[in-house]
Design an enzyme around this catalytic site. Structure first.
Site, PDB file in Angstrom:
ATOM      1  N   CYS A  88      45.324  22.402 -20.260  1.00  0.00           N
ATOM      2  CA  CYS A  88      44.030  21.741 -20.482  1.00  0.00           C
ATOM      3  C   CYS A  88      44.117  20.241 -20.231  1.00  0.00           C
ATOM      4  CB  CYS A  88      43.514  22.004 -21.890  1.00  0.00           C
ATOM      5  SG  CYS A  88      44.628  21.493 -23.210  1.00  0.00           S
ATOM      6  N   HIS A 126      43.867  21.487 -28.331  1.00  0.00           N
ATOM      7  CA  HIS A 126      43.182  21.858 -27.101  1.00  0.00           C
ATOM      8  C   HIS A 126      42.215  20.754 -26.670  1.00  0.00           C
ATOM      9  CE1 HIS A 126      41.679  24.449 -23.998  1.00  0.00           C
ATOM     10  NE2 HIS A 126      40.536  24.756 -24.584  1.00  0.00           N
TER      11      HIS A 126
END
Length: 533
Positions: free
Chosen positions: A114, A376
């Protein structure tokens, strides 16, 4: 990535290699003395007159230049540390892939990448919202989305370019692992010869090959320029195979990506782009911005990217902090964001007091923000361009006041008033400050409230941010989306009049939004709060 070539075809190509090799070597030496650069219009860049000679050069593997080889080794160490965990490496081993239900949304298959995928997604959305408005997200064609991805990648690379753009790719040694395409025998020799010679390619020749249309793209594939799409290799083998193509301009690189999209979509597309960013930036420049290179950019246990890697993807600078400019901490200069960013960044970690995000990130040039949780990265965006309109004087005053209120209490100690006034270029002489302190703190409590300060110095001034607007949220992990399909979530936001904010312990997304808009309330249209993890 494609079918295996037939044995007869392989034998024919091998014969062509042997026949062309001696002539190729001699004539390239002569050409190097006569020409400083290849020209895109040059016929037969090495003086070759047969397509077999071009295939010979395409198949032959040359050594990396010493500088590229050295920097690739340093990049490997900087990213992974001394040892690469196989499970972490495999989580990062994916190509750029779009959702089958949301045409412009990238899919992240596992946790880790990510740090690259979210910034790329943010730039895709920035281009859609600001540069090419009027598109309906659901109506975008696959070709349009590929074009958006290439534009986003080139935008990121343009921020990192030091001298030349250096694209990292993953060729294979055997043509049996690449596509078989009849176009390989038809393409012009000068195009294939230059484009396939990865280690010494001249930018003008690369541009020529990239602009050669579908015939050249087919020839590049058949000449083993990219590894098989589904082939899995060890980290050691991956790094052994890496090769580099040099480009002078973003336009040349964009044409190359357009005609060789499998470089991006194949198994190692995300990794190759990350290496391209670091190599284009230059390892010396990266190290000088990092200051501390003792920790790898990718966590060797959990696989997530560091803040420096995220900052590099968003701003082109590998600094480790998210505050504005540089800060002196105990005599050590810690580097932050040095200008207003094209893409914003807000994080749940600020609410937890782990960091302070500066105005350059919170108020970017475009209404797109990468959002960070503990594990994340996701993306927040809006079509409401007024969210990034220039700050009004009252908004500047509110921001400066809060910079002296790090705990978010909406008040400052009375003695700090002089510093706040000076920071806002208001009258800050001692006599005047004493008068204001008595007026704003009449009971002598030793504090000055934000509302009292604003009413005194900026009465009735409207803010530039609208009271209501829509926000959309992206999370690239399928399992974090309804139905395990990556799609954008839409919600309606309202900014309340009060400066008192509610605490949402069970709603990390709202908590993160409050670091940007303390008085925000959200109503998500599908009644499902999007996940930040």
């Amino acid at each position: 990535m494609g079918e295996h070539t037939k044995s007869a075809s392989t034998a024919a190509q091998s014969a062509a290699v042997l026949a062309a090799e001696a002539e190729l070597h001699q004539q390239q030496l002569q050409q190097q003395q006569q020409q400083h650069h290849h020209q895109a219009t040059t016929s037969g860049s090495a003086g070759l007159t047969s397509s077999a000679a071009a295939a010979a050069d395409a198949i032959r593997s040359n050594a990396l230049t010493a500088k590229d080889a050295r920097e690739l080794q340093e990049i490997r160490n900087l990213l992974w540390g001394p040892n690469i965990r196989l499970d972490v490496f495999r989580r990062w081993s994916q190509g750029f892939e779009f959702s089958d239900v949301e045409p412009s949304a990238l899919v992240q298959k596992q946790g880790g990448p990510c740090a690259v995928i979210a910034p790329v997604q943010a730039y895709i959305l920035k281009i859609l919202i600001m540069d090419t408005p009027g598109h309906f997200l659901k109506d975008l064609t696959p070709d349009k989305c590929k074009s958006l991805l290439i534009q986003a990648l080139c935008t990121i690379l343009s921020k990192c370019k030091a001298q030349r753009l250096r694209l990292v790719t993953l060729p294979v040694d055997q043509c049996s692992e690449a596509k078989e395409t009849p176009a390989a025998t038809d393409v012009d020799n000068d195009i294939c010869d230059d484009a396939a010679n990865l280690n010494t390619i001249d930018p003008a020749a690369a541009a020529s090959s990239a602009g050669g249309g579908s015939d050249c793209a087919g020839a590049l594939s058949s000449a083993c320029l990219t590894a098989a799409a589904d082939e899995e290799v060890s980290p050691e083998e991956y790094h052994k195979r890496l090769q580099v193509i040099h480009f002078n301009s973003i336009e040349e690189l964009e044409r190359y990506y357009t005609h060789n999209f499998d470089v991006l979509s194949a198994k190692y597309g995300v990794l190759l782009f990350m290496y391209t960013v670091l190599l284009t930036k230059g390892i010396e420049n990266v190290n000088s911005e990092l200051l501390d290179t003792s920790e790898p950019l990718i966590h060797n246990t959990y696989g997530y990217g560091s803040q420096a890697l995220i900052n590099l993807m968003l701003t082109g600078r590998a600094v480790a902090h998210v505050w504005d400019n540089d800060q002196d901490v105990g005599g050590l200069k810690l580097r932050g964001i040095d200008e207003q960013s094209d893409i914003g960044f807000i994080t749940l970690m600020e609410q937890m007091r782990y960091c302070t995000v500066g105005s350059f990130y919170k108020n970017p040039r475009n209404p797109v923000w990468v959002m960070g949780s503990e594990t994340h990265l996701t993306v927040l965006f809006s079509n409401e361009k007024r969210l990034v309109s220039p700050e009004t004087p009252s908004e500047i005053a509110r921001r400066v006041f809060k910079s002296y209120d790090p705990d978010g209490n909406n008040f400052i100690p009375t003695p700090v008033l002089q510093d706040v006034l000076a920071a806002l270029d208001l009258v800050s002489e001692a006599e005047y400050v004493e008068i204001m302190q008595r007026r704003l703190d009449p009971e002598g409590l030793g504090i000055i409230l934000l509302n009292a300060f604003m009413d005194e110095f900026f009465p009735q001034e409207k803010r530039s941010t609208p009271d209501t607007f829509d926000l959309m949220h992206y999370n690239g992990i399928p399992g974090s989306n309804e139905g395990n399909k990556v799609r954008y979530c839409k919600g309606s936001a309202i900014l309340l009049e009060t400066d008192l904010k509610s605490v949402f312990v069970s709603n990390p997304l709202m908590t993160c939004l409050q670091t940007k808009w303390p008085n925000i309330e959200m109503n998500w249209h599908d009644m499902r709060i999007p996940s930040m993890n």
